[in-house]
Design a protein around this motif. Structure first.
Motif, PDB file in Angstrom:
ATOM      1  N   ARG A 101      20.588   8.277  -2.241  1.00 29.49           N
ATOM      2  CA  ARG A 101      19.431   8.962  -2.823  1.00 29.49           C
ATOM      3  C   ARG A 101      18.359   7.951  -3.251  1.00 29.49           C
ATOM      4  O   ARG A 101      17.174   8.128  -2.974  1.00 29.49           O
ATOM      5  N   LYS A 102      18.771   6.846  -3.897  1.00 33.97           N
ATOM      6  CA  LYS A 102      17.819   5.834  -4.347  1.00 33.97           C
ATOM      7  C   LYS A 102      17.148   5.134  -3.170  1.00 33.97           C
ATOM      8  O   LYS A 102      15.946   4.846  -3.203  1.00 33.97           O
ATOM      9  N   VAL A 103      17.904   4.831  -2.118  1.00 39.20           N
ATOM     10  CA  VAL A 103      17.327   4.179  -0.937  1.00 39.20           C
ATOM     11  C   VAL A 103      16.332   5.111  -0.254  1.00 39.20           C
ATOM     12  O   VAL A 103      15.254   4.688   0.169  1.00 39.20           O
ATOM     13  N   THR A 104      16.663   6.392  -0.178  1.00 41.41           N
ATOM     14  CA  THR A 104      15.750   7.362   0.425  1.00 41.41           C
ATOM     15  C   THR A 104      14.468   7.475  -0.393  1.00 41.41           C
ATOM     16  O   THR A 104      13.362   7.513   0.168  1.00 41.41           O
ATOM     17  N   GLU A 105      14.601   7.515  -1.723  1.00 41.60           N
ATOM     18  CA  GLU A 105      13.408   7.566  -2.578  1.00 41.60           C
ATOM     19  C   GLU A 105      12.551   6.316  -2.394  1.00 41.60           C
ATOM     20  O   GLU A 105      11.320   6.399  -2.322  1.00 41.60           O
ATOM     21  N   ALA A 106      13.180   5.145  -2.333  1.00 43.71           N
ATOM     22  CA  ALA A 106      12.433   3.897  -2.144  1.00 43.71           C
ATOM     23  C   ALA A 106      11.726   3.886  -0.791  1.00 43.71           C
ATOM     24  O   ALA A 106      10.582   3.424  -0.685  1.00 43.71           O
ATOM     25  N   ALA A 107      12.385   4.403   0.236  1.00 40.48           N
ATOM     26  CA  ALA A 107      11.759   4.456   1.555  1.00 40.48           C
ATOM     27  C   ALA A 107      10.547   5.378   1.540  1.00 40.48           C
ATOM     28  O   ALA A 107       9.503   5.057   2.122  1.00 40.48           O
ATOM     29  N   HIS A 108      10.656   6.516   0.864  1.00 41.00           N
ATOM     30  CA  HIS A 108       9.515   7.429   0.774  1.00 41.00           C
ATOM     31  C   HIS A 108       8.367   6.805  -0.016  1.00 41.00           C
ATOM     32  O   HIS A 108       7.201   6.960   0.346  1.00 41.00           O
ATOM     33  N   ARG A 109       8.704   6.084  -1.096  1.00 41.81           N
ATOM     34  CA  ARG A 109       7.652   5.411  -1.870  1.00 41.81           C
ATOM     35  C   ARG A 109       6.981   4.328  -1.039  1.00 41.81           C
ATOM     36  O   ARG A 109       5.772   4.136  -1.115  1.00 41.81           O
ATOM     37  N   ALA A 110       7.773   3.601  -0.251  1.00 41.33           N
ATOM     38  CA  ALA A 110       7.205   2.516   0.558  1.00 41.33           C
ATOM     39  C   ALA A 110       6.286   3.056   1.653  1.00 41.33           C
ATOM     40  O   ALA A 110       5.376   2.359   2.090  1.00 41.33           O
ATOM     41  N   LEU A 111       6.526   4.276   2.097  1.00 41.97           N
ATOM     42  CA  LEU A 111       5.689   4.863   3.142  1.00 41.97           C
ATOM     43  C   LEU A 111       4.434   5.533   2.590  1.00 41.97           C
ATOM     44  O   LEU A 111       3.583   5.963   3.357  1.00 41.97           O
ATOM     45  N   ASP A 112       4.322   5.616   1.272  1.00 35.30           N
ATOM     46  CA  ASP A 112       3.128   6.179   0.657  1.00 35.30           C
ATOM     47  C   ASP A 112       1.934   5.290   1.007  1.00 35.30           C
ATOM     48  O   ASP A 112       1.998   4.071   0.860  1.00 35.30           O
ATOM     49  N   PRO A 113       0.827   5.862   1.505  1.00 36.39           N
ATOM     50  CA  PRO A 113      -0.309   5.036   1.939  1.00 36.39           C
ATOM     51  C   PRO A 113      -0.858   4.096   0.857  1.00 36.39           C
ATOM     52  O   PRO A 113      -1.199   2.954   1.140  1.00 36.39           O
ATOM     53  N   LYS A 114      -0.922   4.552  -0.386  1.00 40.79           N
ATOM     54  CA  LYS A 114      -1.424   3.692  -1.459  1.00 40.79           C
ATOM     55  C   LYS A 114      -0.488   2.497  -1.673  1.00 40.79           C
ATOM     56  O   LYS A 114      -0.946   1.366  -1.849  1.00 40.79           O
ATOM     57  N   VAL A 115       0.803   2.762  -1.676  1.00 39.46           N
ATOM     58  CA  VAL A 115       1.778   1.688  -1.889  1.00 39.46           C
ATOM     59  C   VAL A 115       1.759   0.728  -0.706  1.00 39.46           C
ATOM     60  O   VAL A 115       1.811  -0.499  -0.884  1.00 39.46           O
ATOM     61  N   ARG A 116       1.653   1.249   0.506  1.00 36.21           N
ATOM     62  CA  ARG A 116       1.594   0.377   1.692  1.00 36.21           C
ATOM     63  C   ARG A 116       0.363  -0.512   1.641  1.00 36.21           C
ATOM     64  O   ARG A 116       0.437  -1.707   1.925  1.00 36.21           O
ATOM     65  N   ARG A 117      -0.767   0.048   1.271  1.00 38.81           N
ATOM     66  CA  ARG A 117      -2.011  -0.739   1.175  1.00 38.81           C
ATOM     67  C   ARG A 117      -1.850  -1.832   0.126  1.00 38.81           C
ATOM     68  O   ARG A 117      -2.247  -2.980   0.341  1.00 38.81           O
ATOM     69  N   ARG A 118      -1.272  -1.491  -1.024  1.00 35.38           N
ATOM     70  CA  ARG A 118      -1.036  -2.489  -2.075  1.00 35.38           C
ATOM     71  C   ARG A 118      -0.093  -3.584  -1.586  1.00 35.38           C
ATOM     72  O   ARG A 118      -0.342  -4.772  -1.798  1.00 35.38           O
ATOM     73  N   ASN A 119       0.995  -3.207  -0.905  1.00 34.11           N
ATOM     74  CA  ASN A 119       1.945  -4.190  -0.400  1.00 34.11           C
ATOM     75  C   ASN A 119       1.304  -5.110   0.637  1.00 34.11           C
ATOM     76  O   ASN A 119       1.545  -6.318   0.648  1.00 34.11           O
ATOM     77  N   ILE A 120       0.483  -4.546   1.510  1.00 30.83           N
ATOM     78  CA  ILE A 120      -0.201  -5.363   2.525  1.00 30.83           C
ATOM     79  C   ILE A 120      -1.183  -6.316   1.844  1.00 30.83           C
ATOM     80  O   ILE A 120      -1.265  -7.496   2.206  1.00 30.83           O
ATOM     81  N   THR A 121      -1.892  -5.829   0.834  1.00 26.58           N
ATOM     82  CA  THR A 121      -2.843  -6.681   0.110  1.00 26.58           C
ATOM     83  C   THR A 121      -2.112  -7.825  -0.595  1.00 26.58           C
ATOM     84  O   THR A 121      -2.530  -8.985  -0.511  1.00 26.58           O
ATOM     85  N   LEU A 122      -1.024  -7.513  -1.290  1.00 26.46           N
ATOM     86  CA  LEU A 122      -0.261  -8.556  -1.981  1.00 26.46           C
ATOM     87  C   LEU A 122       0.326  -9.562  -0.998  1.00 26.46           C
ATOM     88  O   LEU A 122       0.353 -10.768  -1.271  1.00 26.46           O
ATOM     89  N   THR A 123       0.803  -9.097   0.148  1.00 29.55           N
ATOM     90  CA  THR A 123       1.331 -10.007   1.163  1.00 29.55           C
ATOM     91  C   THR A 123       0.234 -10.925   1.690  1.00 29.55           C
ATOM     92  O   THR A 123       0.448 -12.132   1.856  1.00 29.55           O
ATOM     93  N   ALA A 124      -0.940 -10.364   1.941  1.00 25.50           N
ATOM     94  CA  ALA A 124      -2.050 -11.175   2.433  1.00 25.50           C
ATOM     95  C   ALA A 124      -2.453 -12.223   1.397  1.00 25.50           C
ATOM     96  O   ALA A 124      -2.675 -13.396   1.736  1.00 25.50           O
ATOM     97  N   ILE A 125      -2.530 -11.847   0.130  1.00 24.55           N
ATOM     98  CA  ILE A 125      -2.872 -12.796  -0.932  1.00 24.55           C
ATOM     99  C   ILE A 125      -1.812 -13.895  -1.019  1.00 24.55           C
ATOM    100  O   ILE A 125      -2.129 -15.078  -1.132  1.00 24.55           O
ATOM    101  N   GLY A 126      -0.552 -13.502  -0.940  1.00 26.36           N
ATOM    102  CA  GLY A 126       0.532 -14.487  -0.972  1.00 26.36           C
ATOM    103  C   GLY A 126       0.452 -15.459   0.187  1.00 26.36           C
ATOM    104  O   GLY A 126       0.650 -16.672   0.019  1.00 26.36           O
ATOM    105  N   LEU A 127       0.149 -14.953   1.381  1.00 25.31           N
ATOM    106  CA  LEU A 127       0.029 -15.833   2.553  1.00 25.31           C
ATOM    107  C   LEU A 127      -1.151 -16.787   2.416  1.00 25.31           C
ATOM    108  O   LEU A 127      -1.057 -17.961   2.809  1.00 25.31           O
ATOM    109  N   VAL A 128      -2.259 -16.316   1.845  1.00 24.91           N
ATOM    110  CA  VAL A 128      -3.422 -17.189   1.621  1.00 24.91           C
ATOM    111  C   VAL A 128      -3.054 -18.296   0.635  1.00 24.91           C
ATOM    112  O   VAL A 128      -3.399 -19.474   0.834  1.00 24.91           O
TER     113      VAL A 128
END
Length: 152
Positions: A101-128
């Motif tokens: 149940r927790k893994v399924t909830e985390a997967a749904h949260r990760a697929l949320d467009p706002k969360v994905r955009r935030r994760n991509i932004t943080l990854t890009a900042i980290g890579l820079v």
């Protein structure tokens, strides 16, 4: 419910047709032992079966724990051991249901467009930041490993 003349065995079969909350078994299996009926019918054989399942599950979980710092799929093996335990023990079945149940909830949260955009932004900042640190290191020392740097 089957009304054959098999006697007490029929009651066990009818009880296995529904989950503990009364929902049909088609959605989610009920809790309890998944051992064959001839093993469950004999107390000592069932106890021996449970000990065997526990020992095998323990060996798999310990192997997974050993794999955590070493190369290998540690978490996958640990959850495999939990799945072995879940064939016989209700507590392991409940842990696996909670984890799923927790893994399924985390997967749904990760697929949320706002969360994905935030994760991509943080990854890009980290890579820079990493690129800037590596660039500074190469500018200052060149391609020399840190243990070969002399005082300058």
């Amino acid at each position: 419910m089957n009304t054959g003349s098999n006697g007490p065995g029929e009651v066990a079969v009818a009880a296995d047709e529904t989950k503990t909350d009364g929902a049909p078994e088609g959605r989610e299996q009920g809790l309890g032992s998944k051992a064959p009926e001839f093993i469950k019918a004999r107390r000592m054989l069932h106890l021996s079966w449970q000990v065997g399942v526990f020992v095998i599950g323990l060996a798999v979980v310990v192997a997974g724990i050993i794999m955590l710092p070493l190369p290998g799929p540690g978490w996958v093996v640990i959850f495999g051991g939990m799945a072995i335990w879940a064939t016989e023990f209700v507590w392991a079945q409940l842990v696996l249901r909670w984890t799923k149940r927790k893994v399924t909830e985390a997967a749904h949260r990760a697929l949320d467009p706002k969360v994905r955009r935030r994760n991509i932004t943080l990854t890009a900042i980290g890579l820079v930041i990493v690129a800037a640190i590596v660039g500074f290191y190469l500018w200052k020392f060149g391609l020399v490993m840190p243990w070969k740097i002399k005082d300058q």
